[in-house]
Design an enzyme around this catalytic site. Structure first.
Site, PDB file in Angstrom:
ATOM      1  N   HIS A  86      48.817  58.650  68.078  1.00  0.00           N
ATOM      2  CA  HIS A  86      47.436  58.389  69.420  1.00  0.00           C
ATOM      3  C   HIS A  86      47.045  60.174  69.433  1.00  0.00           C
ATOM      4  O   HIS A  86      47.239  61.269  69.113  1.00  0.00           O
ATOM      5  CB  HIS A  86      47.555  57.763  70.764  1.00  0.00           C
ATOM      6  CG  HIS A  86      48.847  58.301  70.978  1.00  0.00           C
ATOM      7  ND1 HIS A  86      49.326  57.981  72.074  1.00  0.00           N
ATOM      8  CD2 HIS A  86      49.863  59.426  71.206  1.00  0.00           C
ATOM      9  CE1 HIS A  86      49.955  58.217  71.995  1.00  0.00           C
ATOM     10  NE2 HIS A  86      50.958  58.705  71.637  1.00  0.00           N
ATOM     11  N   GLN A 129      40.354  58.539  68.128  1.00  0.00           N
ATOM     12  CA  GLN A 129      40.442  57.870  69.459  1.00  0.00           C
ATOM     13  C   GLN A 129      39.294  59.021  69.983  1.00  0.00           C
ATOM     14  O   GLN A 129      39.287  60.861  69.494  1.00  0.00           O
ATOM     15  CB  GLN A 129      41.923  58.076  69.803  1.00  0.00           C
ATOM     16  CG  GLN A 129      42.438  56.624  69.501  1.00  0.00           C
ATOM     17  CD  GLN A 129      43.676  56.398  70.608  1.00  0.00           C
ATOM     18  OE1 GLN A 129      44.190  57.726  70.886  1.00  0.00           O
ATOM     19  NE2 GLN A 129      44.740  55.291  70.744  1.00  0.00           N
ATOM     20  N   ALA A 188      43.361  58.799  83.088  1.00  0.00           N
ATOM     21  CA  ALA A 188      43.454  59.790  81.465  1.00  0.00           C
ATOM     22  C   ALA A 188      42.820  58.309  80.843  1.00  0.00           C
ATOM     23  O   ALA A 188      43.210  57.200  81.212  1.00  0.00           O
ATOM     24  CB  ALA A 188      44.598  60.422  80.605  1.00  0.00           C
ATOM     25  N   ARG A 243      48.523  55.379  61.582  1.00  0.00           N
ATOM     26  CA  ARG A 243      49.771  54.911  62.118  1.00  0.00           C
ATOM     27  C   ARG A 243      49.787  53.884  60.467  1.00  0.00           C
ATOM     28  O   ARG A 243      48.789  53.379  59.899  1.00  0.00           O
ATOM     29  CB  ARG A 243      49.235  53.437  63.257  1.00  0.00           C
ATOM     30  CG  ARG A 243      49.256  54.348  64.808  1.00  0.00           C
ATOM     31  CD  ARG A 243      48.352  53.370  65.580  1.00  0.00           C
ATOM     32  NE  ARG A 243      48.032  53.721  66.920  1.00  0.00           N
ATOM     33  CZ  ARG A 243      48.012  52.802  67.625  1.00  0.00           C
ATOM     34  NH1 ARG A 243      48.003  51.884  68.224  1.00  0.00           N
ATOM     35  NH2 ARG A 243      47.329  53.833  69.143  1.00  0.00           N
ATOM     36  N   VAL A 295      50.706  56.315  81.999  1.00  0.00           N
ATOM     37  CA  VAL A 295      50.177  56.359  83.105  1.00  0.00           C
ATOM     38  C   VAL A 295      50.540  54.607  84.661  1.00  0.00           C
ATOM     39  O   VAL A 295      51.291  54.499  83.249  1.00  0.00           O
ATOM     40  CB  VAL A 295      48.512  55.819  82.328  1.00  0.00           C
ATOM     41  CG1 VAL A 295      47.767  56.776  82.167  1.00  0.00           C
ATOM     42  CG2 VAL A 295      49.414  53.917  82.465  1.00  0.00           C
ATOM     43  N   TRP A 353      57.356  51.814  61.493  1.00  0.00           N
ATOM     44  CA  TRP A 353      56.762  50.520  61.070  1.00  0.00           C
ATOM     45  C   TRP A 353      55.133  51.026  62.045  1.00  0.00           C
ATOM     46  O   TRP A 353      53.982  50.962  61.249  1.00  0.00           O
ATOM     47  CB  TRP A 353      56.734  49.115  61.457  1.00  0.00           C
ATOM     48  CG  TRP A 353      58.040  49.045  60.747  1.00  0.00           C
ATOM     49  CD1 TRP A 353      59.111  48.583  61.121  1.00  0.00           C
ATOM     50  CD2 TRP A 353      58.685  48.034  59.704  1.00  0.00           C
ATOM     51  NE1 TRP A 353      59.826  48.282  59.851  1.00  0.00           N
ATOM     52  CE2 TRP A 353      59.551  48.671  58.920  1.00  0.00           C
ATOM     53  CE3 TRP A 353      57.455  48.469  57.975  1.00  0.00           C
ATOM     54  CZ2 TRP A 353      60.188  47.268  58.156  1.00  0.00           C
ATOM     55  CZ3 TRP A 353      57.754  48.378  57.094  1.00  0.00           C
ATOM     56  CH2 TRP A 353      58.926  47.937  56.778  1.00  0.00           C
TER      57      TRP A 353
HETATM   58  N1  PHE Z   1      46.878  56.339  73.784  1.00  0.00           N
HETATM   59  C1  PHE Z   1      47.180  54.984  74.398  1.00  0.00           C
HETATM   60  C2  PHE Z   1      46.374  54.178  72.769  1.00  0.00           C
HETATM   61  O1  PHE Z   1      46.710  54.319  71.449  1.00  0.00           O
HETATM   62  C3  PHE Z   1      45.741  55.096  74.904  1.00  0.00           C
HETATM   63  C4  PHE Z   1      45.615  55.489  76.326  1.00  0.00           C
HETATM   64  C5  PHE Z   1      45.374  56.715  76.294  1.00  0.00           C
HETATM   65  C6  PHE Z   1      46.198  54.971  77.315  1.00  0.00           C
HETATM   66  C7  PHE Z   1      45.199  56.945  77.510  1.00  0.00           C
HETATM   67  C8  PHE Z   1      46.130  55.211  78.793  1.00  0.00           C
HETATM   68  C9  PHE Z   1      45.562  56.485  78.962  1.00  0.00           C
HETATM   69  O2  PHE Z   1      46.762  53.069  72.587  1.00  0.00           O
END
Ligand code: PHE
Length: 323
Positions: free
Chosen positions: A166, A206, A291, A192, A249, A148
């Site tokens: 992402h 992003q 990050a 997505r 993270v 999904w």
């Molecule tokens: N990749 C995460 C998202 O798509 C965002 C994120 C990036 C969070 C880097 C923490 C560190 O929601």
């Protein structure tokens, strides 16, 4: 008779002033049914003595007329193009293109990070499961992998290819290919498989950020993101950090911006997880880093008071020409 035809045709030629009337003139005298042509055709039935005289006279007249025709034609054609420019007509307005609001906001954010010493890198929209999930500590049973959420690519001989959900896979790719210190942002498009509404699109952008070095701390993360908020929203706009969870993270946070008394989330962030460092061959006891991943569409919505994210990709000029 030939002399008469010569005078008549040359006089008429003098009053020819356009390409069109020149053509009429040519048809009239030199054309297949033209006056001179019919004389030439009739020559055979004339008596011997006249035939020779009339024959040579009309042939030389034809030569003369053809010569005159060739001489005058280019001049008339030149006049034609010259006359076709009517300098009294109002000019045609040329419409000027402009940047899409998402492009402008990405550039503005990139510039802010560039001023803070970040470099800017782009990545592939087509990714592998390994980078999009595995190396980011997103286990096989994580809900983000659901059909999904993820758009899997239908490819012969492989079932691990997808449109990135992402920009975070670029964290792993960059770390794999370089050594700290790292200070980079990665703007790009993500996909997505989900229903759209006023704040969700199935494709969006992003801007990923990654900083790795020795002694990088959580206060570096906060300082950097506060500075960004100041650059984009001005010094007095309220900013909120909250705890959040992302598998790659630890600790994780999200950051929201005050919008008419409401908190609107614009990014997720955190300190790079030791497992991510291990996956790319970095020693987590030597290096630390942070990050973040922010949504330019969300930021543009706040910035320009746009209430529906779907407008960005509706290709409606009434919307787009406001920026
Ligand atoms: N990749 C995460 C998202 O798509 C965002 C994120 C990036 C969070 C880097 C923490 C560190 O929601």
């Amino acid at each position: 008779m030939i002399e008469e035809l010569k005078n008549k045709s040359l006089t008429e030629l003098e009053s020819v002033k356009s390409v069109d009337s020149l053509e009429q003139w040519r048809v009239k005298y030199l054309g297949r049914k033209g006056e001179l042509t019919s004389i030439l055709r009739g020559i055979g039935s004339l008596p011997d003595n006249e035939r020779r005289l009339i024959g040579s006279q009309s042939n030389s007249l034809r030569g003369l007329l053809e010569e005159q025709y060739k001489k005058i034609k280019p001049t008339l054609e030149k006049n034609l193009t010259h006359d076709s420019v009517d300098i009294t007509l109002p000019g045609r307005t040329r419409t000027k293109g402009r940047l899409h609001p998402i492009t402008s906001i990405i550039r503005e954010i990139s510039e802010a990070f560039s001023d803070m010493g970040f470099s800017i890198v782009e990545g592939n929209e087509s990714e592998l499961e390994h980078y999009n999930f595995d190396l980011l500590n997103i286990p096989k049973d994580h809900p983000a992998r659901d059909q999904w959420d993820t758009i899997w690519l239908d490819r012969p001989n492989r079932d691990d290819n997808l449109l990135r959900t992402h920009t975070s896979p670029m964290q792993a790719r960059i770390m794999e290919n370089s050594k700290p210190p790292i200070r980079v942002i990665i703007p790009g498009k993500c996909y997505r498989y989900e229903a759209t509404d006023a704040t969700h699109e199935w494709h969006f952008h992003q801007i990923e950020g990654l900083v790795v070095g020795k002694n990088i701390s959580f206060s570096d993360l906060k300082g950097t993101l506060y500075e960004l908020a100041r650059r984009i929203f001005g010094p007095s706009r309220k900013v909120r950090f909250r705890c959040d969870f992302f598998p790659f993270v630890e600790p994780g946070v999200d950051m929201s911006i005050d919008w008419k008394g409401e908190w609107i989330e614009i990014l997720g962030a955190g300190m790079v997880h030791p497992k991510v460092f291990e996956g790319v061959g970095y020693d987590p006891n030597v290096y630390s880093g942070f990050a973040f991943g922010m949504g330019p569409e969300r930021i543009a919505m706040l910035r320009y008071d746009i209430e529906d994210i779907r407008q960005f990709f509706s290709n409606d000029l009434r919307f787009l020409s406001q920026f």
